[in-house]
Design a protein around this motif. Structure first.
Motif, PDB file in Angstrom:
ATOM      1  N   ASN A 174       0.926  -1.430   0.452  1.00 51.98           N
ATOM      2  CA  ASN A 174      -0.024  -0.177  -0.447  1.00 51.98           C
ATOM      3  C   ASN A 174       1.161   1.393  -0.097  1.00 51.98           C
ATOM      4  N   ASN A 175       1.743   1.171   0.020  1.00 52.69           N
ATOM      5  CA  ASN A 175       3.269   2.809   0.579  1.00 52.69           C
ATOM      6  C   ASN A 175       4.033   2.466  -0.080  1.00 52.69           C
ATOM      7  N   TYR A 176       5.153   1.117  -0.726  1.00 53.10           N
ATOM      8  CA  TYR A 176       6.006   1.489  -1.795  1.00 53.10           C
ATOM      9  C   TYR A 176       5.573   2.195  -3.040  1.00 53.10           C
ATOM     10  N   VAL A 218       5.420   1.405 -10.032  1.00 49.24           N
ATOM     11  CA  VAL A 218       5.769   0.220  -9.417  1.00 49.24           C
ATOM     12  C   VAL A 218       3.698   0.032 -11.084  1.00 49.24           C
ATOM     13  N   ALA A 219       4.640  -0.439 -11.607  1.00 46.48           N
ATOM     14  CA  ALA A 219       3.574  -1.481 -12.586  1.00 46.48           C
ATOM     15  C   ALA A 219       2.123  -1.737 -12.666  1.00 46.48           C
ATOM     16  N   TYR A 220       2.625  -2.983 -12.312  1.00 47.91           N
ATOM     17  CA  TYR A 220       2.001  -4.324 -12.526  1.00 47.91           C
ATOM     18  C   TYR A 220       1.885  -4.361 -11.629  1.00 47.91           C
ATOM     19  N   ILE A 271       9.335  -6.651  -7.382  1.00 45.26           N
ATOM     20  CA  ILE A 271       9.490  -7.190  -6.552  1.00 45.26           C
ATOM     21  C   ILE A 271       9.367  -8.090  -5.741  1.00 45.26           C
ATOM     22  N   VAL A 272       8.978  -8.178  -4.762  1.00 46.08           N
ATOM     23  CA  VAL A 272       8.567  -9.842  -4.170  1.00 46.08           C
ATOM     24  C   VAL A 272       8.281  -9.598  -2.604  1.00 46.08           C
ATOM     25  N   LEU A 273       6.880  -9.452  -2.502  1.00 44.72           N
ATOM     26  CA  LEU A 273       6.600  -8.752  -1.651  1.00 44.72           C
ATOM     27  C   LEU A 273       6.969 -10.239  -0.141  1.00 44.72           C
ATOM     28  N   PHE A 319      13.913   5.909   8.538  1.00 46.48           N
ATOM     29  CA  PHE A 319      14.804   4.455   7.378  1.00 46.48           C
ATOM     30  C   PHE A 319      14.173   4.393   6.061  1.00 46.48           C
ATOM     31  N   PHE A 320      12.288   4.300   6.312  1.00 48.20           N
ATOM     32  CA  PHE A 320      12.211   3.619   5.287  1.00 48.20           C
ATOM     33  C   PHE A 320      11.828   4.384   4.024  1.00 48.20           C
TER      34      PHE A 320
END
Length: 278
Positions: free
Chosen positions: A16-18, A32-34, A74-76, A229-230
């Motif tokens: 939700n935030n990345y 982030v497109a997909y 990115i594998v979450l 830090f994030f």
């Protein structure tokens, strides 16, 4: 650069935030497109299609489709690390840059199997806790450290990575055994390192700031993490996708996963030393 999310379920805090953070950190050059989610959220019931529609992201029907369309992956699945080995199978065979969210793997054997896929297919990848990039840790003279104690909030299984990652980074060597002691609403784990130094981590269910007390040859240094830090982590993540710079070596991540795996075993036998796999 167009990135793709692969997740166990998409309606979770990291997913939700990345996207907004990545867009901001890259000045819009990386987005982030997909996205692909294996299941609907077990907590909110939000489906992958609903999540994509509300976030303006294109839903992919398969991991294969997402890999084909994405420049980087990115594998979450940040709270279900047991799913990483399954979700990483195809991305780590793609040759495209892949970031695997914390916690990398449930134990050392799984971590070795995941990295082996990447190495066999020349796929650049890494994993880390965002806490690694707290500015406060950068001020420590690592050559002078004699011991490290880190503490933070919540349970061992999901949140210990945020204490383990800074401790292992600062100590800079492998551990040989761990000892776990539970308490009411808290835990502590002592770590005996191969070079004779000791470290420990503590977790508090009622909440805790991310802090560390670092013993040095002369005195001690108290760390109270208050830096963003994030966002530091996201800047480093964008750099990885744009320039290919791997931020954490596989060797160090394997050391961390070995300690975590031993810690899970030690939690089943409180007060008993458990050897760390190598």
């Amino acid at each position: 650069m167009r990135l793709g999310f692969i997740d166990y379920y998409l309606d979770e805090w990291h997913a939700n935030n990345y996207p907004n953070w990545i867009r901001e950190a890259s000045g819009g050059s990386c987005e982030v497109a997909y996205a692909y989610g294996q299941i609907s959220s077990p907590f909110t019931g939000v489906t992958s299609g609903q999540w994509c529609e509300s976030n303006g992201i294109i839903l992919c029907d398969s991991i294969e489709e997402l890999i084909e369309k994405s420049d980087g992956i990115i594998v979450l699945s940040p709270d279900n690390c047991e799913k990483h080995e399954e979700l990483c199978q195809l991305p780590l065979r793609s040759g495209k840059r892949v970031y695997v969210d914390k916690t990398f793997a449930p134990d050392l054997p799984a971590a070795k199997r995941i990295f082996a896929i990447a190495e066999e297919n020349d796929t650049p990848c890494y994993s880390t806790s965002a806490l690694r990039f707290a500015e406060e840790y950068m001020t420590v003279d690592r050559s002078a450290i004699t011991a490290v104690n880190c503490w933070g909030p919540n349970d061992f299984e999901t949140y210990s990575i945020h204490q383990l990652e800074p401790m292992m980074m600062l100590m800079g060597t492998a551990a040989k055994r761990v000892l776990f002691t539970p308490g009411e609403g808290c835990y502590q784990m002592l770590v005996d390192f191969e070079d004779g130094r000791f470290g420990s981590i503590s977790g508090y269910q009622g909440g805790s700031p991310f802090m560390a007390n670092i013993a040095l040859h002369a005195g001690a240094q108290l760390i109270n993490v208050q830096s963003d830090f994030f966002h530091n982590f996201i800047f480093e993540l964008v750099d990885f996708f744009q320039n290919g710079t791997i931020k954490v070596s596989h060797e160090e991540t394997l050391r961390i996963m070995a300690v975590r795996g031993a810690g899970l075993q030690a939690a089943e036998s409180p007060g008993k030393w458990i050897n760390v796999e190598s």
